[in-house]
Design a protein around this motif. Sequence first.
Motif, PDB file in Angstrom:
ATOM      1  N   LEU A 139     -21.495 -34.092  36.132  1.00 56.46           N
ATOM      2  CA  LEU A 139     -20.626 -34.818  35.719  1.00 56.46           C
ATOM      3  C   LEU A 139     -20.475 -35.772  37.360  1.00 56.46           C
ATOM      4  O   LEU A 139     -19.429 -37.199  36.979  1.00 56.46           O
ATOM      5  N   VAL A 140     -21.246 -36.041  37.937  1.00 58.20           N
ATOM      6  CA  VAL A 140     -21.615 -36.455  38.822  1.00 58.20           C
ATOM      7  C   VAL A 140     -22.282 -38.108  38.418  1.00 58.20           C
ATOM      8  O   VAL A 140     -21.199 -39.197  38.332  1.00 58.20           O
ATOM      9  N   ASP A 141     -23.139 -38.438  36.861  1.00 60.38           N
ATOM     10  CA  ASP A 141     -23.350 -39.337  36.574  1.00 60.38           C
ATOM     11  C   ASP A 141     -21.733 -39.492  35.881  1.00 60.38           C
ATOM     12  O   ASP A 141     -21.410 -40.818  35.872  1.00 60.38           O
ATOM     13  N   TRP A 142     -21.190 -38.593  34.447  1.00 60.57           N
ATOM     14  CA  TRP A 142     -20.392 -38.842  35.166  1.00 60.57           C
ATOM     15  C   TRP A 142     -18.908 -40.077  35.566  1.00 60.57           C
ATOM     16  O   TRP A 142     -18.642 -41.007  34.804  1.00 60.57           O
ATOM     17  N   ALA A 143     -18.757 -39.418  36.774  1.00 62.58           N
ATOM     18  CA  ALA A 143     -17.828 -40.043  37.715  1.00 62.58           C
ATOM     19  C   ALA A 143     -17.984 -41.522  37.906  1.00 62.58           C
ATOM     20  O   ALA A 143     -17.417 -42.031  38.345  1.00 62.58           O
ATOM     21  N   THR A 144     -19.263 -41.882  37.473  1.00 64.36           N
ATOM     22  CA  THR A 144     -19.318 -43.320  37.956  1.00 64.36           C
ATOM     23  C   THR A 144     -18.743 -43.921  36.696  1.00 64.36           C
ATOM     24  O   THR A 144     -18.897 -45.375  37.173  1.00 64.36           O
ATOM     25  N   GLN A 145     -18.790 -43.582  35.893  1.00 64.30           N
ATOM     26  CA  GLN A 145     -18.717 -44.568  34.634  1.00 64.30           C
ATOM     27  C   GLN A 145     -16.950 -44.428  34.161  1.00 64.30           C
ATOM     28  O   GLN A 145     -16.231 -45.154  33.653  1.00 64.30           O
ATOM     29  N   PHE A 146     -16.387 -43.152  35.003  1.00 70.73           N
ATOM     30  CA  PHE A 146     -14.836 -42.762  34.548  1.00 70.73           C
ATOM     31  C   PHE A 146     -13.741 -42.457  35.325  1.00 70.73           C
ATOM     32  O   PHE A 146     -14.636 -41.740  36.684  1.00 70.73           O
ATOM     33  N   ASP A 147     -12.769 -42.216  35.388  1.00 70.31           N
ATOM     34  CA  ASP A 147     -11.940 -41.970  36.678  1.00 70.31           C
ATOM     35  C   ASP A 147     -11.466 -40.890  36.304  1.00 70.31           C
ATOM     36  O   ASP A 147     -11.675 -39.366  34.896  1.00 70.31           O
ATOM     37  N   ALA A 148     -10.629 -40.227  37.684  1.00 71.39           N
ATOM     38  CA  ALA A 148     -11.008 -38.456  37.295  1.00 71.39           C
ATOM     39  C   ALA A 148      -9.868 -38.322  36.553  1.00 71.39           C
ATOM     40  O   ALA A 148     -10.343 -36.729  36.100  1.00 71.39           O
ATOM     41  N   THR A 149      -8.971 -38.507  35.763  1.00 68.87           N
ATOM     42  CA  THR A 149      -8.542 -38.670  34.185  1.00 68.87           C
ATOM     43  C   THR A 149      -8.862 -38.147  33.390  1.00 68.87           C
ATOM     44  O   THR A 149      -9.215 -36.766  32.715  1.00 68.87           O
ATOM     45  N   LEU A 150      -9.962 -39.241  33.182  1.00 66.84           N
ATOM     46  CA  LEU A 150     -10.623 -39.207  31.925  1.00 66.84           C
ATOM     47  C   LEU A 150     -12.473 -38.029  32.079  1.00 66.84           C
ATOM     48  O   LEU A 150     -12.703 -37.372  31.331  1.00 66.84           O
ATOM     49  N   LEU A 151     -12.408 -37.977  33.111  1.00 69.84           N
ATOM     50  CA  LEU A 151     -13.390 -36.933  33.700  1.00 69.84           C
ATOM     51  C   LEU A 151     -12.575 -35.865  33.182  1.00 69.84           C
ATOM     52  O   LEU A 151     -14.066 -34.783  33.045  1.00 69.84           O
ATOM     53  N   ARG A 152     -11.392 -35.282  33.974  1.00 65.66           N
ATOM     54  CA  ARG A 152     -11.060 -34.159  33.491  1.00 65.66           C
ATOM     55  C   ARG A 152     -11.129 -33.454  32.250  1.00 65.66           C
ATOM     56  O   ARG A 152     -11.136 -32.342  31.863  1.00 65.66           O
ATOM     57  N   LYS A 153     -11.165 -34.355  31.149  1.00 63.75           N
ATOM     58  CA  LYS A 153     -10.812 -34.603  29.480  1.00 63.75           C
ATOM     59  C   LYS A 153     -12.239 -34.121  29.210  1.00 63.75           C
ATOM     60  O   LYS A 153     -12.632 -33.358  28.231  1.00 63.75           O
ATOM     61  N   LEU A 154     -13.501 -34.803  29.578  1.00 58.90           N
ATOM     62  CA  LEU A 154     -14.368 -34.796  29.326  1.00 58.90           C
ATOM     63  C   LEU A 154     -15.059 -33.315  29.930  1.00 58.90           C
ATOM     64  O   LEU A 154     -16.132 -33.355  29.437  1.00 58.90           O
ATOM     65  N   GLY A 155     -14.765 -33.172  30.956  1.00 57.29           N
ATOM     66  CA  GLY A 155     -14.842 -31.825  31.964  1.00 57.29           C
ATOM     67  C   GLY A 155     -14.856 -30.648  30.406  1.00 57.29           C
ATOM     68  O   GLY A 155     -15.198 -29.484  30.796  1.00 57.29           O
ATOM     69  N   THR A 156     -13.552 -30.597  30.087  1.00 58.74           N
ATOM     70  CA  THR A 156     -13.014 -29.599  29.053  1.00 58.74           C
ATOM     71  C   THR A 156     -14.472 -29.016  27.619  1.00 58.74           C
ATOM     72  O   THR A 156     -14.513 -28.472  27.251  1.00 58.74           O
TER      73      THR A 156
END
Length: 416
Positions: A139-156
């Motif tokens: 998730l920290v790696d994804w956070a360097t590429q995506f904003d919080a909204t998209l990060l939440r979607k990816l987190g599902t």
Amino acid sequence: MIDALEQAEAAVAACFDTSVWAANERDLVAALDATHRLEQRLAAVKLSLVRELDGRGTATAQGASSTAVWLRDRLRLGVGAARRLVELAATLDAAPVGVRDALTGGAVDVEQVRVIAETVETVHATAGTEAADKAVGVLVDWATQFDATLLRKLGTRILDHVAPEVADAAAEAALRAQESRAARDRHITISEQTDGRLRLTGILDTEAAAALRNAIDPLTAPTGPDDTRTPGQRRHDALADVCRLALRTGELPENGGDLAQVVVTTNYDTLTRQVGTGALDIGPHLTPEAVRRLACDAGILPAVLGGAGQVLDVGRQRRLISGPLRRALVLRDRGCAFPGCDRPPRWCDGHHIRHWADGGDTSLDNAVLLCGHHHRHVHHGGWAVRLGGDGHPEFVPPAWLDPEQLPRRNHYHRRR
């Protein structure tokens, strides 16, 4: 800490006084990146201070009812922002070390921290500590590429990456829980305003939301370059059109399902000249203009009073454009007749070219199909409607729009 923060504050003030116009583009971008990292690091410091003050009970010791209330007064925040600050401080305090390090390093922002912490907590409860530790890194790696909204979607779908052996079962359980919440939370609240308008609030479940969007989205596009309605007004008008269509089907329960029924109480002499104010059968009063518009395709129940106030005639419905007449109107106009409109007949009202209140009759030569938007536009926008020599409707624009007032026609339905 105080000395370091004062030095940082002085450095920031010096940056603000720098003339950025003299910098080249590469330096401007680098300065923006550095500013963002500094902002995240300061946010981490701020949250750690809030968490410590909250833990010490400083707010209550100083007479405040809570830390959020104390922060509201101390930092001049809105109470909602103050509460979120306290909640975020607690979230950061409980977050894995890797998440805190990412924030203090400027790699993620506070909203991403919230998303990561909540997602990791879910993973821990579902798949255990080892999977949760893996999730932090992903998730920290994804956070360097995506904003919080998209990060939440990816987190599902994070379990697909850190614990694929339980991902499908967890996804199904989450979906069932989501459906249960949607069924529990669905509601519509209708609050009547003092002037007869309604305020709608509520939450639709997934299926109802999809049905609503499919019904109104095609009707919310601007009808042309002179359509000045806001998006909210277009959605309002689209919902009204959908309701009119449902009423027109004749398939609603017998205790409802008619188009708006307007009861007009007026002096007989006034009625022969112009309809006055009217009242809907549910109570609210309408302006004369609204009465005349609704009279085109709604059930008018005239209550004509003589000089002594006695009821002379109540309940005559003589001007409805329906049955064979409406079918003939549909065959002629094929949809909304206003120039450039593509709305089909089922979305349209029958409009009296010469108002029924002004002595106009209910006939094919005195009728035209108009969608809800253009029905209102014709009543209030200064357009004149008439039948051309070939028996088809044409519209004369107001002088401010076209000084020559050349008649216009709808050629869209002719092409179909």
